[in-house]
Design a protein around this motif. Structure first.
Motif, PDB file in Angstrom:
ATOM      1  N   PHE A 158       0.824  -1.205   0.000  1.00  0.00           N
ATOM      2  CA  PHE A 158       0.000   0.000   0.000  1.00  0.00           C
ATOM      3  C   PHE A 158       0.858   1.255   0.000  1.00  0.00           C
ATOM      4  CE2 PHE A 158      -2.300   3.418   2.176  1.00  0.00           C
ATOM      5  CZ  PHE A 158      -3.465   3.469   1.426  1.00  0.00           C
ATOM      6  N   ALA A 159       1.972   1.211   0.713  1.00  0.00           N
ATOM      7  CA  ALA A 159       2.860   2.372   0.781  1.00  0.00           C
ATOM      8  C   ALA A 159       3.709   2.519  -0.475  1.00  0.00           C
ATOM      9  CB  ALA A 159       3.766   2.268   2.013  1.00  0.00           C
ATOM     10  N   LEU A 160       4.086   1.411  -1.067  1.00  0.00           N
ATOM     11  CA  LEU A 160       5.065   1.412  -2.151  1.00  0.00           C
ATOM     12  C   LEU A 160       4.447   1.495  -3.550  1.00  0.00           C
ATOM     13  CD1 LEU A 160       8.129   1.166  -2.435  1.00  0.00           C
ATOM     14  CD2 LEU A 160       7.866  -1.304  -2.454  1.00  0.00           C
ATOM     15  N   LEU A 161       3.483   0.660  -3.828  1.00  0.00           N
ATOM     16  CA  LEU A 161       2.995   0.517  -5.206  1.00  0.00           C
ATOM     17  C   LEU A 161       2.319   1.763  -5.783  1.00  0.00           C
ATOM     18  CD1 LEU A 161       1.828  -3.195  -5.093  1.00  0.00           C
ATOM     19  CD2 LEU A 161       3.949  -2.245  -6.032  1.00  0.00           C
ATOM     20  N   PRO A 162       1.416   2.428  -5.063  1.00  0.00           N
ATOM     21  CA  PRO A 162       0.825   3.639  -5.671  1.00  0.00           C
ATOM     22  C   PRO A 162       1.852   4.731  -5.944  1.00  0.00           C
ATOM     23  CG  PRO A 162      -0.529   2.862  -3.864  1.00  0.00           C
ATOM     24  CD  PRO A 162       0.749   2.072  -3.814  1.00  0.00           C
ATOM     25  N   ALA A 163       2.797   4.912  -5.032  1.00  0.00           N
ATOM     26  CA  ALA A 163       3.801   5.972  -5.224  1.00  0.00           C
ATOM     27  C   ALA A 163       4.649   5.703  -6.465  1.00  0.00           C
ATOM     28  CB  ALA A 163       4.681   6.094  -3.985  1.00  0.00           C
ATOM     29  N   ILE A 164       5.136   4.485  -6.591  1.00  0.00           N
ATOM     30  CA  ILE A 164       5.968   4.142  -7.751  1.00  0.00           C
ATOM     31  C   ILE A 164       5.135   4.159  -9.038  1.00  0.00           C
ATOM     32  CG2 ILE A 164       7.342   2.293  -8.811  1.00  0.00           C
ATOM     33  CD1 ILE A 164       8.761   3.810  -6.547  1.00  0.00           C
ATOM     34  N   SER A 165       3.909   3.667  -8.968  1.00  0.00           N
ATOM     35  CA  SER A 165       3.044   3.663 -10.152  1.00  0.00           C
ATOM     36  C   SER A 165       2.775   5.080 -10.645  1.00  0.00           C
ATOM     37  CB  SER A 165       1.716   2.971  -9.838  1.00  0.00           C
ATOM     38  OG  SER A 165       1.928   1.631  -9.488  1.00  0.00           O
ATOM     39  N   LEU A 166       2.455   5.985  -9.714  1.00  0.00           N
ATOM     40  CA  LEU A 166       2.203   7.372 -10.116  1.00  0.00           C
ATOM     41  C   LEU A 166       3.460   8.033 -10.667  1.00  0.00           C
ATOM     42  CD1 LEU A 166      -0.197   8.501  -7.265  1.00  0.00           C
ATOM     43  CD2 LEU A 166      -0.774   8.113  -9.671  1.00  0.00           C
ATOM     44  N   ASP A 167       4.617   7.704 -10.080  1.00  0.00           N
ATOM     45  CA  ASP A 167       5.884   8.217 -10.629  1.00  0.00           C
ATOM     46  C   ASP A 167       6.044   7.800 -12.085  1.00  0.00           C
ATOM     47  OD1 ASP A 167       6.552   9.351  -8.203  1.00  0.00           O
ATOM     48  OD2 ASP A 167       8.181   7.941  -7.761  1.00  0.00           O
ATOM     49  N   ILE A 168       5.809   6.542 -12.355  1.00  0.00           N
ATOM     50  CA  ILE A 168       6.004   6.019 -13.710  1.00  0.00           C
ATOM     51  C   ILE A 168       4.981   6.601 -14.675  1.00  0.00           C
ATOM     52  CG2 ILE A 168       5.911   3.906 -15.108  1.00  0.00           C
ATOM     53  CD1 ILE A 168       7.318   2.527 -12.680  1.00  0.00           C
ATOM     54  N   VAL A 169       3.736   6.735 -14.239  1.00  0.00           N
ATOM     55  CA  VAL A 169       2.695   7.290 -15.102  1.00  0.00           C
ATOM     56  C   VAL A 169       2.987   8.753 -15.446  1.00  0.00           C
ATOM     57  CG1 VAL A 169       0.265   8.007 -15.153  1.00  0.00           C
ATOM     58  CG2 VAL A 169       0.870   5.698 -14.422  1.00  0.00           C
ATOM     59  N   PHE A 170       3.357   9.554 -14.441  1.00  0.00           N
ATOM     60  CA  PHE A 170       3.493  10.993 -14.669  1.00  0.00           C
ATOM     61  C   PHE A 170       4.911  11.435 -15.024  1.00  0.00           C
ATOM     62  CE2 PHE A 170      -0.438  10.785 -12.169  1.00  0.00           C
ATOM     63  CZ  PHE A 170      -1.278  11.412 -13.068  1.00  0.00           C
ATOM     64  N   ALA A 171       5.929  10.815 -14.425  1.00  0.00           N
ATOM     65  CA  ALA A 171       7.314  11.228 -14.714  1.00  0.00           C
ATOM     66  C   ALA A 171       8.020  10.232 -15.629  1.00  0.00           C
ATOM     67  CB  ALA A 171       8.098  11.368 -13.412  1.00  0.00           C
ATOM     68  N   HIS A 172       7.462   9.053 -15.791  1.00  0.00           N
ATOM     69  CA  HIS A 172       8.001   7.977 -16.623  1.00  0.00           C
ATOM     70  C   HIS A 172       9.228   7.302 -16.022  1.00  0.00           C
ATOM     71  CE1 HIS A 172       5.065   9.316 -19.479  1.00  0.00           C
ATOM     72  NE2 HIS A 172       5.634  10.507 -19.569  1.00  0.00           N
ATOM     73  N   TYR A 173       9.487   7.543 -14.754  1.00  0.00           N
ATOM     74  CA  TYR A 173      10.575   6.887 -14.015  1.00  0.00           C
ATOM     75  C   TYR A 173      10.322   7.115 -12.529  1.00  0.00           C
ATOM     76  CZ  TYR A 173      12.276  11.696 -13.869  1.00  0.00           C
ATOM     77  OH  TYR A 173      12.366  13.051 -13.690  1.00  0.00           O
ATOM     78  N   PRO A 174      10.868   6.261 -11.682  1.00  0.00           N
ATOM     79  CA  PRO A 174      10.730   6.529 -10.238  1.00  0.00           C
ATOM     80  C   PRO A 174      11.469   7.816  -9.879  1.00  0.00           C
ATOM     81  CG  PRO A 174      11.429   4.271 -10.616  1.00  0.00           C
ATOM     82  CD  PRO A 174      11.531   4.984 -11.933  1.00  0.00           C
ATOM     83  N   LYS A 175      10.819   8.685  -9.141  1.00  0.00           N
ATOM     84  CA  LYS A 175      11.423   9.976  -8.785  1.00  0.00           C
ATOM     85  C   LYS A 175      12.651   9.748  -7.907  1.00  0.00           C
ATOM     86  CE  LYS A 175       7.217  12.663  -9.096  1.00  0.00           C
ATOM     87  NZ  LYS A 175       6.229  13.452  -8.346  1.00  0.00           N
ATOM     88  N   PRO A 176      13.726  10.491  -8.156  1.00  0.00           N
ATOM     89  CA  PRO A 176      14.968  10.313  -7.394  1.00  0.00           C
ATOM     90  C   PRO A 176      14.789  10.443  -5.879  1.00  0.00           C
ATOM     91  CG  PRO A 176      15.372  11.679  -9.314  1.00  0.00           C
ATOM     92  CD  PRO A 176      13.885  11.477  -9.233  1.00  0.00           C
TER      93      PRO A 176
END
Length: 169
Positions: free
Chosen positions: A119-137
Motif C-alpha cells: 500500500f505504501a510502495l505501489l501507488p507511489a511508484i506507479s504514479l511516478d512512472i505514469v506521470f514522470a516515466h521513471y521513479p522519482k529520485p
C-alpha cells in the motif's frame, strides 16, 4: 507549489541560510490534500508494523532521515523555482523499505505487513512512472536510506533491545 515556501518548503539554499526548521516542516506540508491523506494513511498503516519491531523513537528517526534526505535529493532534479521540497512521500518510501527489510529478513512475515508495504510502495511508484516515466529520485533515495537505517537498527542492537523496542532503563 512555490506558495509553500513560506510554510516550510525546503531547498539547499534554505539550509545554507540555517533555516533548519524547514527540514521538518517540509515533511508535513503537501501540494495536494489527497497526497497528504495518502501519506498519513500510509504512515498509520505501515508505521504500526514498523513500530512493533523498531520502537517509536527509531520509527521517528527512520521517518525523518528518509524524508529529509529524500526531499533534499528531490530538489536537485527540478529547476528553480519549482525545486522546492515538500511532502512526506520520501519518508513513506523509507518506511516501505523497512517493511521490505523486515519481510526479507523474515522478522515479520505477516500478511498485514506485506499489504501495508504494498500500500505504501505501489501507488507511489506507479504514479511516478505514469506521470514522470521513471521513479522519482527523492523516492528512490528515501527508499535506499530506509533500507540502510532499518538494517543499522536491526543489526546494531541486540535481539533483546529489539524485543524491548529499545526502551532505556
Amino acid at each position: 507549489m512555490v506558495q509553500l515556501e513560506k510554510y516550510g518548503g525546503v531547498t539547499f539554499s534554505h539550509i545554507a541560510d540555517f533555516e533548519i526548521w524547514r527540514l521538518f516542516m517540509s515533511q508535513v506540508i503537501h501540494v495536494k490534500q489527497i497526497h497528504m491523506l495518502y501519506n498519513v494513511t500510509s504512515l498509520f498503516i505501515i508505521g504500526t508494523y514498523i513500530e512493533r519491531h523498531l520502537g517509536s523513537v527509531r520509527l521517528l528517526m527512520l521517518w525523518l532521515l528518509s524524508g529529509i534526505s529524500g526531499t533534499l535529493i528531490s530538489t536537485l532534479f527540478v529547476s528553480p523555482p519549482w525545486n522546492l521540497g515538500t511532502g512526506g512521500s520520501q519518508a513513506i518510501m523509507g518506511l516501505a523499505a523497512a517493511g521490505v527489510v523486515l519481510i526479507y529478513r523474515r522478522m515479520d512475515m505477516s500478511i498485514g505487513l506485506k499489504i501495508a508495504t504494498g500500500f505504501a510502495l505501489l501507488p507511489a511508484i506507479s504514479l511516478d512512472i505514469v506521470f514522470a516515466h521513471y521513479p522519482k529520485p527523492g523516492h528512490v533515495f528515501g527508499f535506499l536510506v530506509g533500507i540502510g537505517v532499518c538494517l543499522f537498527f536491526i543489526n546494531g542492537f541486540s535481539k533483546e533491545q529489539i524485543r524491548n523496542k529499545g526502551q532505556v532503563g
